[in-house]
Design a protein around this motif. Structure first.
Motif, PDB file in Angstrom:
ATOM      1  N   GLY A  39      55.017  43.766  46.749  1.00 34.27           N
ATOM      2  CA  GLY A  39      55.233  44.373  45.446  1.00 34.27           C
ATOM      3  C   GLY A  39      53.910  44.611  44.744  1.00 34.27           C
ATOM      4  O   GLY A  39      53.260  43.653  44.313  1.00 34.27           O
ATOM      5  N   PHE A  40      53.507  45.866  44.654  1.00 35.51           N
ATOM      6  CA  PHE A  40      52.207  46.183  44.056  1.00 35.51           C
ATOM      7  C   PHE A  40      52.407  46.937  42.747  1.00 35.51           C
ATOM      8  O   PHE A  40      51.764  47.938  42.477  1.00 35.51           O
ATOM      9  CB  PHE A  40      51.362  47.003  45.034  1.00 35.51           C
ATOM     10  CG  PHE A  40      49.896  47.068  44.663  1.00 35.51           C
ATOM     11  CD1 PHE A  40      49.134  45.916  44.607  1.00 35.51           C
ATOM     12  CD2 PHE A  40      49.298  48.286  44.368  1.00 35.51           C
ATOM     13  CE1 PHE A  40      47.793  45.981  44.267  1.00 35.51           C
ATOM     14  CE2 PHE A  40      47.951  48.360  44.027  1.00 35.51           C
ATOM     15  CZ  PHE A  40      47.206  47.205  43.977  1.00 35.51           C
ATOM     16  N   GLY A  41      53.337  46.437  41.924  1.00 32.87           N
ATOM     17  CA  GLY A  41      53.550  47.014  40.603  1.00 32.87           C
ATOM     18  C   GLY A  41      52.601  46.397  39.587  1.00 32.87           C
ATOM     19  O   GLY A  41      51.518  45.914  39.928  1.00 32.87           O
ATOM     20  N   ARG A  42      53.030  46.363  38.333  1.00 30.65           N
ATOM     21  CA  ARG A  42      52.142  45.886  37.270  1.00 30.65           C
ATOM     22  C   ARG A  42      51.787  44.415  37.438  1.00 30.65           C
ATOM     23  O   ARG A  42      50.672  44.008  37.096  1.00 30.65           O
ATOM     24  CB  ARG A  42      52.787  46.121  35.902  1.00 30.65           C
ATOM     25  CG  ARG A  42      54.138  45.467  35.716  1.00 30.65           C
ATOM     26  CD  ARG A  42      54.800  45.919  34.427  1.00 30.65           C
ATOM     27  NE  ARG A  42      56.108  45.313  34.245  1.00 30.65           N
ATOM     28  CZ  ARG A  42      56.312  44.169  33.603  1.00 30.65           C
ATOM     29  NH1 ARG A  42      55.275  43.522  33.093  1.00 30.65           N
ATOM     30  NH2 ARG A  42      57.517  43.669  33.475  1.00 30.65           N
ATOM     31  N   VAL A  43      52.685  43.607  37.984  1.00 30.71           N
ATOM     32  CA  VAL A  43      52.383  42.203  38.213  1.00 30.71           C
ATOM     33  C   VAL A  43      51.589  42.013  39.502  1.00 30.71           C
ATOM     34  O   VAL A  43      50.587  41.291  39.541  1.00 30.71           O
ATOM     35  CB  VAL A  43      53.676  41.367  38.239  1.00 30.71           C
ATOM     36  CG1 VAL A  43      53.383  39.923  38.650  1.00 30.71           C
ATOM     37  CG2 VAL A  43      54.358  41.405  36.879  1.00 30.71           C
ATOM     38  N   GLY A  44      52.032  42.656  40.566  1.00 28.58           N
ATOM     39  CA  GLY A  44      51.339  42.521  41.839  1.00 28.58           C
ATOM     40  C   GLY A  44      49.880  42.944  41.776  1.00 28.58           C
ATOM     41  O   GLY A  44      49.008  42.324  42.401  1.00 28.58           O
ATOM     42  N   GLN A  45      49.590  43.973  40.996  1.00 24.09           N
ATOM     43  CA  GLN A  45      48.205  44.434  40.865  1.00 24.09           C
ATOM     44  C   GLN A  45      47.335  43.368  40.192  1.00 24.09           C
ATOM     45  O   GLN A  45      46.189  43.137  40.613  1.00 24.09           O
ATOM     46  CB  GLN A  45      48.175  45.733  40.061  1.00 24.09           C
ATOM     47  CG  GLN A  45      48.834  46.910  40.772  1.00 24.09           C
ATOM     48  CD  GLN A  45      48.968  48.129  39.882  1.00 24.09           C
ATOM     49  OE1 GLN A  45      48.240  48.271  38.900  1.00 24.09           O
ATOM     50  NE2 GLN A  45      49.904  49.008  40.205  1.00 24.09           N
ATOM     51  N   LEU A  46      47.871  42.716  39.167  1.00 24.59           N
ATOM     52  CA  LEU A  46      47.106  41.680  38.481  1.00 24.59           C
ATOM     53  C   LEU A  46      46.955  40.426  39.336  1.00 24.59           C
ATOM     54  O   LEU A  46      45.941  39.727  39.257  1.00 24.59           O
ATOM     55  CB  LEU A  46      47.774  41.340  37.154  1.00 24.59           C
ATOM     56  CG  LEU A  46      47.787  42.468  36.110  1.00 24.59           C
ATOM     57  CD1 LEU A  46      48.558  42.041  34.866  1.00 24.59           C
ATOM     58  CD2 LEU A  46      46.373  42.881  35.736  1.00 24.59           C
ATOM     59  N   VAL A  47      47.969  40.125  40.156  1.00 23.27           N
ATOM     60  CA  VAL A  47      47.863  38.988  41.063  1.00 23.27           C
ATOM     61  C   VAL A  47      46.741  39.216  42.072  1.00 23.27           C
ATOM     62  O   VAL A  47      45.969  38.305  42.393  1.00 23.27           O
ATOM     63  CB  VAL A  47      49.210  38.762  41.792  1.00 23.27           C
ATOM     64  CG1 VAL A  47      49.055  37.704  42.884  1.00 23.27           C
ATOM     65  CG2 VAL A  47      50.291  38.342  40.813  1.00 23.27           C
ATOM     66  N   ALA A  48      46.637  40.444  42.550  1.00 24.83           N
ATOM     67  CA  ALA A  48      45.640  40.751  43.573  1.00 24.83           C
ATOM     68  C   ALA A  48      44.217  40.775  43.013  1.00 24.83           C
ATOM     69  O   ALA A  48      43.258  40.542  43.765  1.00 24.83           O
ATOM     70  CB  ALA A  48      45.959  42.105  44.213  1.00 24.83           C
ATOM     71  N   LEU A  49      44.084  41.024  41.714  1.00 28.01           N
ATOM     72  CA  LEU A  49      42.760  41.241  41.127  1.00 28.01           C
ATOM     73  C   LEU A  49      41.799  40.065  41.353  1.00 28.01           C
ATOM     74  O   LEU A  49      40.705  40.254  41.899  1.00 28.01           O
ATOM     75  CB  LEU A  49      42.905  41.560  39.636  1.00 28.01           C
ATOM     76  CG  LEU A  49      41.631  41.999  38.911  1.00 28.01           C
ATOM     77  CD1 LEU A  49      41.043  43.238  39.563  1.00 28.01           C
ATOM     78  CD2 LEU A  49      41.923  42.267  37.440  1.00 28.01           C
ATOM     79  N   PRO A  50      42.127  38.822  40.963  1.00 27.95           N
ATOM     80  CA  PRO A  50      41.178  37.718  41.180  1.00 27.95           C
ATOM     81  C   PRO A  50      40.918  37.445  42.656  1.00 27.95           C
ATOM     82  O   PRO A  50      39.821  37.019  43.034  1.00 27.95           O
ATOM     83  CB  PRO A  50      41.848  36.522  40.496  1.00 27.95           C
ATOM     84  CG  PRO A  50      43.285  36.880  40.415  1.00 27.95           C
ATOM     85  CD  PRO A  50      43.346  38.356  40.262  1.00 27.95           C
ATOM     86  N   LEU A  51      41.915  37.681  43.495  1.00 27.91           N
ATOM     87  CA  LEU A  51      41.729  37.473  44.931  1.00 27.91           C
ATOM     88  C   LEU A  51      40.727  38.468  45.499  1.00 27.91           C
ATOM     89  O   LEU A  51      39.831  38.109  46.276  1.00 27.91           O
ATOM     90  CB  LEU A  51      43.074  37.597  45.656  1.00 27.91           C
ATOM     91  CG  LEU A  51      44.152  36.585  45.250  1.00 27.91           C
ATOM     92  CD1 LEU A  51      45.481  36.951  45.896  1.00 27.91           C
ATOM     93  CD2 LEU A  51      43.749  35.174  45.656  1.00 27.91           C
ATOM     94  N   LEU A  52      40.862  39.724  45.104  1.00 36.08           N
ATOM     95  CA  LEU A  52      39.937  40.752  45.598  1.00 36.08           C
ATOM     96  C   LEU A  52      38.529  40.533  45.062  1.00 36.08           C
ATOM     97  O   LEU A  52      37.543  40.763  45.767  1.00 36.08           O
ATOM     98  CB  LEU A  52      40.464  42.140  45.199  1.00 36.08           C
ATOM     99  CG  LEU A  52      41.802  42.562  45.831  1.00 36.08           C
ATOM    100  CD1 LEU A  52      42.275  43.886  45.246  1.00 36.08           C
ATOM    101  CD2 LEU A  52      41.662  42.679  47.343  1.00 36.08           C
ATOM    102  N   VAL A  53      38.432  40.094  43.808  1.00 37.92           N
ATOM    103  CA  VAL A  53      37.118  39.816  43.229  1.00 37.92           C
ATOM    104  C   VAL A  53      36.391  38.731  44.018  1.00 37.92           C
ATOM    105  O   VAL A  53      35.171  38.775  44.234  1.00 37.92           O
ATOM    106  CB  VAL A  53      37.255  39.419  41.743  1.00 37.92           C
ATOM    107  CG1 VAL A  53      35.956  38.847  41.210  1.00 37.92           C
ATOM    108  CG2 VAL A  53      37.680  40.624  40.907  1.00 37.92           C
ATOM    109  N   GLU A  54      37.147  37.730  44.495  1.00 34.56           N
ATOM    110  CA  GLU A  54      36.567  36.625  45.252  1.00 34.56           C
ATOM    111  C   GLU A  54      36.409  36.933  46.736  1.00 34.56           C
ATOM    112  O   GLU A  54      36.013  36.075  47.519  1.00 34.56           O
ATOM    113  CB  GLU A  54      37.437  35.375  45.078  1.00 34.56           C
ATOM    114  CG  GLU A  54      37.332  34.748  43.711  1.00 34.56           C
ATOM    115  CD  GLU A  54      35.918  34.276  43.422  1.00 34.56           C
ATOM    116  OE1 GLU A  54      35.345  33.561  44.264  1.00 34.56           O
ATOM    117  OE2 GLU A  54      35.377  34.643  42.353  1.00 34.56           O
TER     118      GLU A  54
END
Length: 510
Positions: A358-373
């Motif tokens: 699920g890459f909607g409004r919540v999924g995108q924010l969940v992925a953000l810190p992971l991708l940053v790291e």
């Protein structure tokens, strides 16, 4: 819920080893996918209008009224499996079109019960039946149905509880099979059809507390049972009758499909459905359905439908189902819409240690810190527009339905350390959570909850409370803390209030 009742079709196919060879086609062909839900309105209106149109057409070609009625009712049924597949592929379960179509389909599935009862009442008995005889037969049938419902309500869970303690999946499968065999034989003893017993058995299994375990145990045999179902349909055909009447069949298919589509369109428009949606429903549900096989087989076994005519109408149903794959294309040609883009997915690079479904409004924010790291993340979504939008920002999102175990496996669920379910729809989230727990227990499961009730439902499925996060909870508490500070509260006091609420909420969930 509809999937739960399909177990009846999958399990009853195994009856081929328990009955005589000449009964094989009669038994298996009666079993299909069963659903349980209720909607009157448009669903009932569509059913009546389509049945009247098709029964009238059958009378016009010279069929006796009882035969014409059964033919009209059988051809008025649509294919739940085919329509639902199209809805799921388009991700339209929550759209107006999807909800309307699903309501009609489920009502049609339920309608098979009175249709089968009608076959029993209309079937010739060799002697003139009195009103008292008919009432007695109806009372016996209803008593048998009530007895099975009571067994399912009060005896099924205790039986499965004892079997579950053995921790032997084979016994659970055998018990589910036994339930279907028992229900089918009871209905046959009461003068009703095997299909009626299969339907009630499907309801009993779907409402059991052990329904997910039963579904998991039966799942590996699904393809085999459904294959046997359609093989049995072929065995029931009189190929000579089909060959002799091929022109009638070829002419009947477009006529019956057009009459069904016309009935669906008229009823939906009368109930206020907008023209584009009503037109799309007419095209999507114009084909005949697998329940026609069940009804025609029952009518043929009851000597109500001649074997030659049964083969002809089964061939009409089969051909209309084969052509239904073109209904979406035909609809878009009529309304002059471009073809919907399809995405051929490649999962060769799906090797993330974290899988986000699920890459909607919540999924995108969940992925953000992971991708940053720099964490290797696999993103999965079923919305083609969202995937195209992500490509504009150089984000790789895989296309696939997270409610399918094979898609999750291809996306790397078997090797992922963490699986985050961040889908928008609460029921979809629950279904994916069940699949992950059953098929990929090695991964740490985290789930997005829509609200408190949804969080309780997730917890009841075995998801730990610390792995469930309500999408608005923390942001709402933070906003409440800001409001307290705006009223003059010290930072520490405001934080204490927020922390007490968080602690209290966790305790209530526990």
């Amino acid at each position: 819920m509809q999937k739960g009742h399909q177990r009846a079709a999958w399990i009853i196919a195994a009856l081929n080893g328990l009955v005589g060879q000449e009964e094989l086609a009669k038994v298996i062909v009666e079993i299909g996918a069963f659903g349980l839900d209720w909607m009157i309105g448009k669903a009932l209106g569509r059913r009546v209008v389509c049945a009247v149109l098709l029964t009238t057409a059958a009378l016009l070609v010279g069929l006796e009224w009882r035969v014409a009625l059964i033919v009209g009712l059988g051809l008025a049924l649509s294919s739940t499996a085919l329509v639902m597949r199209g809805i799921d592929e388009g991700g339209e379960r929550n759209s107006t079109f999807g909800q309307t179509a699903i309501a009609v389909l489920l009502f049609e599935d339920l309608a098979i019960v009175p249709f089968l009862l009608l076959v029993t009442l209309l079937a010739p008995s060799g002697e003139e039946a009195t009103l008292a005889d008919n009432l007695q037969a109806t009372a016996i049938g209803l008593a048998a149905i009530m007895a099975l419902i009571l067994v399912g309500r009060y005896a099924l869970d205790p039986i499965f509880r004892i079997i579950a303690r053995t921790r032997t999946p084979e016994l659970m499968t055998a018990a589910a099979l036994g339930v279907v065999v028992f229900a089918a034989l009871i209905m046959a003893a009461a003068g009703l059809s095997y299909a009626m017993g299969a339907f009630i058995a499907g309801v009993m299994l779907a409402e059991s507390s052990y329904r997910h375990e039963v579904e998991a145990d039966i799942e590996p045999f699904r393809g085999l049972f459904m294959g046997l179902f359609f093989v049995a349909v072929g065995l029931s055909l009189d190929l000579r009758a089909v060959a002799d009447n091929w022109l009638v069949i070829m002419l009947a298919v477009p006529v019956t499909v057009a009459l069904k589509g016309l009935g669906a369109y008229v009823v939906n428009r009368l109930f206020g459905t907008p023209h584009p949606i009503a037109l799309r429903i007419a095209f999507a549900m114009g084909q005949h359905g697998e329940f026609g096989f069940v009804l025609f087989a029952a009518a043929s076994s009851a000597m109500l439908l001649p074997q030659e005519l049964s083969s002809i109408v089964v061939a009409i149903v089969t051909l209309s189902m084969a052509l239904s794959s073109q209904s979406e294309r035909a609809y878009r040609m009529v309304v002059r819409q471009p073809e919907r883009e399809t995405i051929d997915e490649d999962y060769t690079d799906a090797e993330g240690s974290v899988l986000i479904v699920g890459f909607g409004r919540v999924g995108q924010l969940v992925a953000l810190p992971l991708l940053v790291e720099g964490v290797n993340v696999t993103l999965l979504d079923h919305d083609a527009d969202r995937i195209r939008e992500a490509k504009r920002f150089n984000k790789r999102v895989h296309f696939g339905d997270g409610m399918r175990a094979d898609v999750l496996a291809a996306a790397g669920a078997e090797t992922a350390k963490v699986i985050v379910v961040a889908t928008d729809d609460p029921d979809t989230t629950l279904e994916i959570v069940r699949i992950v727990q059953r098929k990929f227990p090695g991964a740490k499961l985290l789930a997005r909850a829509h609200d408190r009730i949804h969080a309780v439902r997730l917890a009841s499925e075995g998801v730990p409370n610390d792995a469930i996060l309500r999408e608005t909870w923390l942001s709402a508490l933070a906003l409440g803390g800001l409001a307290l500070r705006s009223l003059g509260y010290a930072d520490g006091d405001a934080d204490d209030v927020v922390n007490r609420l968080r602690t209290s909420d966790v305790e209530r969930l526990d």
